[in-house]
Design an enzyme around this catalytic site. Structure first.
Site, PDB file in Angstrom:
ATOM      1  N   ASP A  67       0.820  -1.200   0.000  1.00 41.81           N
ATOM      2  CA  ASP A  67       0.000   0.000   0.000  1.00 41.81           C
ATOM      3  C   ASP A  67       0.863   1.263   0.000  1.00 41.81           C
ATOM      4  O   ASP A  67       1.848   1.357   0.735  1.00 41.81           O
ATOM      5  CB  ASP A  67      -0.869  -0.029   1.264  1.00 41.81           C
ATOM      6  CG  ASP A  67      -1.914   1.066   1.282  1.00 41.81           C
ATOM      7  OD1 ASP A  67      -2.785   1.052   0.405  1.00 41.81           O
ATOM      8  OD2 ASP A  67      -1.861   1.928   2.181  1.00 41.81           O
ATOM      9  N   GLU A 123       1.776  -0.496  -5.015  1.00 45.33           N
ATOM     10  CA  GLU A 123       0.800   0.537  -5.330  1.00 45.33           C
ATOM     11  C   GLU A 123       1.562   1.853  -5.324  1.00 45.33           C
ATOM     12  O   GLU A 123       1.876   2.409  -4.267  1.00 45.33           O
ATOM     13  CB  GLU A 123      -0.327   0.617  -4.290  1.00 45.33           C
ATOM     14  CG  GLU A 123      -1.402   1.600  -4.729  1.00 45.33           C
ATOM     15  CD  GLU A 123      -2.062   2.427  -3.638  1.00 45.33           C
ATOM     16  OE1 GLU A 123      -3.104   3.036  -3.917  1.00 45.33           O
ATOM     17  OE2 GLU A 123      -1.533   2.498  -2.521  1.00 45.33           O
TER      18      GLU A 123
HETATM   19  C1  GLC Z   1      -4.100   3.161  -0.650  1.00 46.03           C
HETATM   20  C2  GLC Z   1      -5.322   2.299  -0.542  1.00 46.03           C
HETATM   21  C3  GLC Z   1      -6.464   3.160  -0.117  1.00 46.03           C
HETATM   22  C4  GLC Z   1      -6.136   3.749   1.242  1.00 46.03           C
HETATM   23  C5  GLC Z   1      -4.820   4.486   1.210  1.00 46.03           C
HETATM   24  C6  GLC Z   1      -4.314   4.748   2.591  1.00 46.03           C
HETATM   25  O1  GLC Z   1      -4.204   4.104  -1.645  1.00 46.03           O
HETATM   26  O2  GLC Z   1      -5.541   1.620  -1.745  1.00 46.03           O
HETATM   27  O3  GLC Z   1      -7.668   2.463  -0.077  1.00 46.03           O
HETATM   28  O4  GLC Z   1      -7.146   4.632   1.638  1.00 46.03           O
HETATM   29  O5  GLC Z   1      -3.818   3.741   0.576  1.00 46.03           O
HETATM   30  O6  GLC Z   1      -3.853   3.558   3.170  1.00 46.03           O
END
Ligand code: GLC
Ligand code: CA
Length: 553
Positions: free
Chosen positions: A216, A277
């Protein structure tokens, strides 16, 4: 367009070609009927994933959490939140998935913890400058009494990125940094203790047998030294996907962390995978994340954000294969996830894509459902023909649109609260799945409870209804996934073909792929014999907003 052949980076690891299905646990299937999906619910529905034909599943967070950001605020990295079940339920789910040949990737949230994490609670009690505070990013404020935040950074969810604490003696004290909600304090990743702690967390889940991690906010862990002020340009994407030189996104130091993690994963047998991500402005930058010895995959958000336009779609596919190929990594492909407007709605928008801000009752005009669904089916027909690894988000195999009429009182996304309702946020893509057209909560559970209300028109998207139809979106996904596996489309090369400006066309061996993004029918070449089509049509003229795979006699 000249005839150009591009190769997907070769290699034997499973993740190079895998189709990975994202499960959002709170909305997949609810075994105990409390209105929130859970791990036993997932286990009970795994056959649906086998029948669909995916290689792996990625679960959004299910660890103990106050659920301020739907589990992306973790208070214990080595457990299961009672809302979702127990560690035994996790082990049972993992075993049941593995029995079916489905690999399991878990979501790791290293950028920040919950403010209820024991470390943050200790930091609050400890003094400025202490070891406890050094695990997070605490700073003195500006102004005479430190009453102003240390810099001008704005939270992704709206409002400032700093919150002031009250010291143990009751006086107003230091500020702590949170890229997201104030309940999500950022760790200081220059601190060795943090690094060591997360090595342990990785090993905890690897020891249990997981096949990898989706990481994440992988681009947020390191902040530029000195934390300089930064003002994004007007209308900038808050996750940084269109921004250069943001002091809290994509700082070079992050790569050292992932090289370290790569070494931890390499201690384990099998091919355990790391997927980032990371929202970055160019594909060349994203590719830096998947150099040998770092992450294995990174989400291709440039692909996700590409509008329904043939030229742009051709470009992003070509550039993706080039950029990832240059570092020996497969490209990934993704159209939907739990943070963006579902592609069955997004692709029919006549106004700017609101991304994580969502679509709600006051937004007009609403995207046309039929147009959106046709485009979504065509987009997926293209995506699943591409070499590399593809991510699916639960419900897209049913053609689910974004839920756009959620009443205010049900909304839960922190960005809704932090902007006083100015941004709807992401609840519209997180509504519990419909399984059975005529059951309470469409079979999400046996009680009819649902943490977000399901739209009345969702009966027609229920899995059982779609299973009974051979022209449903579900039937299309199953056919595409079966043929993709049979023909080994996850690897190999693509040869571009020219069917005109409004078409995306290429060949994968003797299988041809064409999509029509124009407004007039598109005639396929003479001798075309269609293998699979995204819309029911006969003959060899592709209707607007459709795609097909075909062979030539
Ligand atoms: C990422 C996740 C999202 C979350 C954010 C904070 O972007 O995919 O859902 O709110 O991180 O952890
Ligand atoms: Ca439940």
């Amino acid at each position: 367009m000249t005839e150009l052949e591009q190769f997907s980076a070769p290699g034997a690891e499973w993740w190079r070609t895998a189709v990975i299905y994202q499960i959002y646990p709170r909305s997949f299937a609810d075994a105990n009927g409390d209105g929130i999906g859970d791990l036993p619910g997932i286990t009970s529905r795994l056959d649906a994933l086998s029948e669909l034909g995916v290689d792996a599943m990625w679960l959004s967070p299910f660890m103990p959490s106050p659920q301020k950001d739907a589990g992306y605020d973790v208070s214990d990295y080595r457990g299961v939140d009672p809302l979702f079940g127990t560690l035994d339920d996790f082990d049972a789910m993992l075993a049941a998935a593995h029995e079916r040949g489905i690999r399991v990737i878990v979501d790791l949230v290293p950028n920040h913890s919950s403010d209820q994490h024991p470390w943050f609670q200790e930091a609050l009690k400890a003094a400025p400058g202490s070891r406890e505070r050094a695990r997070y990013i605490f700073r003195d404020g500006k102004g005479v009494d430190g009453e102003l935040p240390p810099n001008n950074w704005e939270s992704v969810f709206g409002g400032g990125m700093w919150t002031r604490v009250t010291e143990a003696d009751g006086t107003p004290g230091q500020w702590y940094l949170h890229i997201f909600d104030s309940s999500q304090p950022d760790f200081d990743w220059t601190n060795q203790e943090v690094l060591e702690e997360f090595r342990g967390v990785l090993r905890f889940w690897l020891d249990r047998g997981v096949d990898g991690f989706r990481v994440d906010v992988a681009h947020g862990l390191i902040k530029k030294a000195g934390l300089p002020d930064y003002t994004p340009s007007e209308g900038a994407d808050s996750m940084g996907g269109d921004q250069e030189d943001v002091p809290y996104w994509g700082q070079p130091g992050v790569h050292e962390i992932y090289r370290d993690w790569h070494a931890v994963l390499a201690e384990y047998d099998g091919d355990r995978a790391l997927c980032a991500e990371a929202w970055l402005p160019t594909l060349d930058k994203i590719a830096l994340w998947v150099r040998p010895g770092e992450m294995d995959q990174a989400f291709n958000f440039n692909y996700l954000m590409t509008p329904w336009n043939a030229g742009e779609l051709r470009d992003v596919i070509r550039d993706s294969l080039d950029a990832f190929g240059a570092v020996g990594a497969p490209s990934t492909w993704v159209l939907s996830n739990h943070d963006v407007v579902r592609h069955a709605s997004r692709l029919a928008l006549t106004w700017d894509n609101p991304q994580g801000d969502g679509i709600g009752p006051r937004d007009e005009p609403k995207p046309d459902r039929a147009v959106g669904l046709s485009r979504a089916r065509a987009a997926t027909t293209v995506m699943l023909s591409l070499p590399g690894s593809a991510y699916l988000y639960q419900g897209e195999e049913l053609g689910l649109p974004e839920a756009m009429e959620i009443p205010d009182e049900f909304r839960q996304d922190p960005s809704w609260f932090r902007t006083n309702g100015e941004r709807y946020g992401r609840d519209g893509c997180r509504v519990p799945l419909p399984w059975t057209a005529t059951a309470p909560a469409y079979g999400f559970n046996g009680t009819g409870a649902s943490w977000l209300p399901q739209p009345a028109e969702w009966a027609e998207y229920a899995r059982d209804a779609e299973e009974a139809s051979d022209t449903s979106t579900l039937a299309l996904y199953k056919t595409l996934l079966r043929l993709r596996a049979e023909r080994g489309l996850g690897s190999g090369s693509i040869v571009w073909e020219d069917l005109g400006d409004d078409a995306v066309a290429f060949r994968r061996g003797d299988l041809h792929v064409a999509a029509n993004l124009g407004e007039a029918p598109l005639e396929l070449p003479a001798g075309a014999s269609v293998v699979v089509r995204s819309e029911p049509f006969s003959g060899t003229a592709l209707p607007p907003d459709s795609a097909a795979w075909y062979t030539l006699a």
